[in-house]
Design an enzyme around this catalytic site. Structure first.
Site, PDB file in Angstrom:
ATOM      1  N   PRO A  79       0.839  -1.199   0.000  1.00  0.00           N
ATOM      2  CA  PRO A  79       0.000   0.000   0.000  1.00  0.00           C
ATOM      3  C   PRO A  79       0.874   1.249   0.000  1.00  0.00           C
ATOM      4  O   PRO A  79       1.926   1.271   0.623  1.00  0.00           O
ATOM      5  CB  PRO A  79      -0.799  -0.104   1.307  1.00  0.00           C
ATOM      6  CG  PRO A  79      -0.187  -1.188   2.097  1.00  0.00           C
ATOM      7  CD  PRO A  79       0.779  -1.942   1.238  1.00  0.00           C
ATOM      8  N   CYS A  80       0.451   2.246  -0.727  1.00  0.00           N
ATOM      9  CA  CYS A  80       1.211   3.504  -0.808  1.00  0.00           C
ATOM     10  C   CYS A  80       0.212   4.631  -0.967  1.00  0.00           C
ATOM     11  O   CYS A  80      -0.403   4.786  -2.013  1.00  0.00           O
ATOM     12  CB  CYS A  80       2.173   3.459  -2.001  1.00  0.00           C
ATOM     13  SG  CYS A  80       3.218   4.921  -2.133  1.00  0.00           S
ATOM     14  N   GLN A  81       0.029   5.416   0.079  1.00  0.00           N
ATOM     15  CA  GLN A  81      -1.066   6.389   0.071  1.00  0.00           C
ATOM     16  C   GLN A  81      -0.657   7.808  -0.291  1.00  0.00           C
ATOM     17  O   GLN A  81      -1.496   8.683  -0.381  1.00  0.00           O
ATOM     18  CB  GLN A  81      -1.767   6.379   1.437  1.00  0.00           C
ATOM     19  CG  GLN A  81      -2.506   5.072   1.664  1.00  0.00           C
ATOM     20  CD  GLN A  81      -3.256   5.042   2.962  1.00  0.00           C
ATOM     21  OE1 GLN A  81      -2.942   5.760   3.896  1.00  0.00           O
ATOM     22  NE2 GLN A  81      -4.254   4.200   3.044  1.00  0.00           N
TER      23      GLN A  81
END
EC number: 2.1.1.37
Length: 565
Positions: A79-81
């Site tokens: 995940p990379c927000q």
């Protein structure tokens, strides 16, 4: 038997990426990492024989190699927000999820696999997804020539600036002195966030009354003549005045806002220290900000992995799942890498479906139209025996691989939601409703996403499948929500793949997954390149071996022959 490449799957979720790789029969998943217990359960029950571990931050890759041998391929979707700074309403400045990208990189650096595949949201390559420079980053950023730029991390708007603010954010001890406990901040922030909609704010004040009243005494009697203490006293005095009936609800926001903004400033400033972020300077002008160096996540990955000591060739692209046979227009950013000594070049596979050939919602779920869904997990335990169906679409024939249908579950529809369902035609969403049907719902109805209350169209692919329960996706023909199984079909999970956990967790697992049909196409392409090199090496070794054996036979012959003369 064909050779199978050993794989480690990071951030595996329910196992969509793993499933696509396994469907090629070219890979053997040895270990999968997934922190969520619900997703772990789903993964384990659908991928028997795979070792499932939890926190990827605790991964011991040397131990994995000792037990399973050299790992050939690493896959996963960290995940990379992106910058939380892009949304100043958030309390946190630094997304911990971004750090998980570094964990993915650690796996590649320590395992040094032949190849890797990383999948993420299509925005990953954008400027939004950046790392702040941490102590320890400087050496590798310099050595790998990773492009760096100055970034200003916003701490406090000018409207709330006060004397001494800049001195506080520079001092970790002062930050800790003025920062409230997280639970206390949460109570006031809930009220502040609901302030756009007065009726919602009043509901929040009623719902949180007990906890807020317990805080009133603490904060109205706060000692100190400093600005932060003064604003805290004002904020909780306003809450008290509301409960006493002497302050109207619409006047609360302006009284509590300074305290909320100051606490956000302190929280972000604390994160800078906790994450060892290097601040070049704190700047106080029209607002207060920290000047920090940052670099794009993609540049960081690319430049480290292509460096001579790692020697990967990398290719990346944004893929549309519909191009690969999924009945949805899901856009995902995929990075694929391979050791340069295996191949000097690599690419992702081209899709085999043109836009005019895209599979549709009906292709995926049309055969389930007359099968009534259930409402509870207990009802789903035995599943639904599928009646025989004729004239199945090519996609449905592939996905319908079980005589029993599981996860055909929906949540019961409220009267309000049902009224909205009935009012919407295929292709319409929340914004198409009459204003009378938009009341008593989202805080700011005008800003509601177009995917909310979306009634699907049978003759088109769906949009990106997310948690369709939260988005209230509606069946094309029936006035009900899309079931978990129907959402899974849109993702191209076969019916034999069963999801576990609560209804909401099942919907979430489906929405987070990589469409297996797209993963399979990537896996086939990669296997083709890996096998080409493997076959070439085998041929070379065979030739060398034959040469050695021939030489050995000749030597033996000469040795035996000479004494006879």
């Amino acid at each position: 038997m064909d050779y199978r490449y050993k794989v480690v799957d990071l951030f595996s979720g329910a196992g969509g990426l793993s499933l696509g790789f396994l469907q090629t029969k070219k890979y053997d998943i040895k270990v999968a990492f997934e922190n969520s217990p619900y997703m772990q359960e789903t993964y384990k029950k659908n991928h028997t024989g795979v070792e499932v571990q939890g926190d990827v931050c605790a991964a011991d890759y040397a131990d994995i190699v000792r037990r399973y041998g050299k790992i050939d391929v690493v896959i996963g979707g960290p995940p990379c927000q992106g910058f939380s700074n892009a949304n100043r309403q958030k309390n946190h400045a630094i997304s911990q999820n971004n750090k998980l990208v570094k964990q993915y990189l650690r796996a590649i650096l320590e395992l040094q696999p032949k190849a890797f595949v990383m999948e993420n949201v299509s925005m990953l390559k954008s400027e939004v997804h950046r790392f702040y420079m941490e102590k320890g980053d400087e050496e590798i950023v310099k050595r790998c020539n990773i492009p760096v730029k100055d970034t200003f991390l916003h701490l406090l708007d000018g409207a709330f600036l006060f004397d001494g603010a800049i001195d506080i954010v520079k001092d970790e001890n002062l930050i800790n002195q003025y920062l409230w406990p997280e639970a206390d901040y949460f109570e006031l922030n809930v009220i502040y966030k609901s302030a756009k909609n007065i009726s919602k704010m009043i509901n929040a004040l009623d719902h949180h009354k007990k906890k807020l009243e317990s805080l009133i005494e603490t904060y109205t009697n706060l000692k100190g003549d400093d600005h932060i203490a003064e604003e805290a006293r004002k904020a909780f005095s306003a809450i008290k005045a509301y409960y006493d009936g002497t302050l109207p609800a619409d006047e609360i926001k302006s009284k509590i806002e300074p305290s909320v903004m100051i606490q956000r400033m302190l929280s972000k400033a604390q994160e800078i220290f906790q994450n060892n972020i290097i601040v070049d300077e704190y700047v106080q002008g029209s607002d207060l900000a920290a000047k920090i160096r940052s670099f794009a996540v993609y540049d960081y990955l690319k430049d480290i992995l292509t460096a001579p000591e790692n020697n990967y060739v990398i290719y990346s692209d944004v893929l549309c799942a519909a191009d690969y046979g999924a009945p949805q227009k899901r856009m995902r950013f995929v990075v694929i890498g391979i050791k340069r000594d295996i191949s000097e070049k690599i690419a992702l596979p081209k899709g085999s479906y043109d836009a005019d050939e895209y599979r549709t919602v009906k292709d995926a779920i049309g055969d389930l139209e007359d099968i009534k869904p259930v409402y509870t997990l207990a009802e789903d335990k035995q599943g639904i025996v599928l009646p025989k169906a004729e004239n199945l679409s090519e996609l449905a024939s592939t996905l319908r691989d079980s005589p029993v249908l599981h996860n055909h579950i929906v949540t019961k529809t409220t009267d309000t939601a049902l009224e909205r369902f009935r009012a919407l035609k295929p292709g319409q969403n929340f914004h198409c409703l009459d204003d009378s049907l938009k009341t008593n719902t989202y805080t700011d109805a005008k800003r509601t996403q177009n995917t909310i209350y979306q009634r699907l169209k049978y003759d088109e692919p769906s949009g990106t499948v997310v948690n369709v329960r939260k988005s209230m996706w509606i069946h094309p023909e029936h006035d009900r929500a899309i079931s978990i199984r129907e959402a899974a079909r849109l993702q191209t999970f076969p019916d034999s793949f069963v999801f576990y956990g609560s209804k909401d967790k099942q919907y979430q697992q489906v929405g987070n997954a990589v469409p297996p049909i797209m993963a399979k196409a990537i896996a086939k392409k990669l296997a083709k390149i890996l096998s080409k090199k493997r076959n070439a090496d085998a041929k070379k070794n065979c030739t060398k071996g034959n040469g050695r054996q021939s030489h050995k036979r000749n030597s033996q012959h000469k040795h035996v022959a000479y004494p006879q003369h």
